[in-house]
Design an enzyme around this catalytic site. Structure first.
Site: not given
Length: 239
Positions: A91, A93, A109, A125, A149, A189
């Site tokens: 959490g 971000w 997530d 998902d 990320d 990322k």
């Protein structure tokens, strides 16, 4: 943003955020202490100045500083944005998005995430349409900023790990192209020198600017780097 508003998102007064981070750390340490490599990971975490800074400033993860440093250089945020965070656990971000003035924030997530006031969090998902639909219920319109990320669990097999990571980046980029509002921004990322040619082609076809950045909070020995695509054209080209 006032000090009171900042304390809403981080710091000692945010009991859920602080306790959630500590609970997560205990679980991670208990799981990873099973072998010597995990012990080395724990020692590195305990000595990491960003980990210590995150604890003292109330962020749930040191990764918050990566996003803050990206923001300092490339200016992702503006007040009143709708923000989606893919792979949002634990959490950090989400907290940054709140501090930077986002009006609506939604995160997803596979792992459970401790609640954060004002944030719509889904355990699910992004490959599952039902989970994505639930995620988007947290926003009143298309997101202005999509963050990712996400990182695959490593297997130790270099080629396998690379392919799994590439797949996550591709999923995040496809999500952004499908859902972003015109003019929106995507930050994800990536690894091993940057986004693959296929991802770069997709981003260049749909955004006016595509850049790579490695923030100081990203460990020097880590292969991670981030791609930032700004100025979504809204045309949703296949690339």
């Amino acid at each position: 943003m006032t000090d009171d508003e900042k304390r809403r998102w981080k710091g000692p007064s945010d009991k859920r955020g602080t306790s959630g981070r500590r609970m997560g750390e205990r679980k991670i340490i208990a799981h990873r202490a099973k072998n010597e490599s995990s012990k080395r990971w724990i020692e590195r975490q305990l000595q990491d100045p960003y980990v210590q800074k995150a604890r003292s400033e109330g962020y749930r993860a040191r990764a918050a500083y990566k996003l803050l440093e990206i923001e300092e250089k490339l200016h992702l945020f503006r007040r009143g944005q709708r923000v989606v965070d893919l792979g949002c656990a634990p959490g950090g971000w989400l907290q940054v998005a709140g501090i930077k003035g986002a009006s609506e924030i939604a995160g997803i997530d596979l792992l459970p995430v401790e609640p954060l006031a004002g944030v719509h969090i889904v355990q699910g998902d992004i490959n599952e349409p039902g989970d994505v639909a639930e995620l988007m219920k947290g926003l009143t319109g298309p997101p202005d900023l999509v963050l990712s990320d996400m990182a695959a669990n490593t297997t130790g097999h270099k080629q396998t790990d690379h392919l799994r990571t590439v797949a996550l980046v591709e999923m995040a980029a496809a999500f952004a192209v499908e859902h972003l509002a015109p003019g929106g921004t995507f930050c994800s990322k990536v690894f091993q020198g940057g986004a693959t040619k296929e991802v770069l082609d997709l981003l260049k076809a749909n955004f006016t600017s595509v850049k790579h950045i490695k923030p100081p909070a990203s460990r020097a020995g880590s292969p991670e780097i981030f791609v930032v695509a700004k100025g979504f054209r809204g045309s949703r080209k296949a690339g």
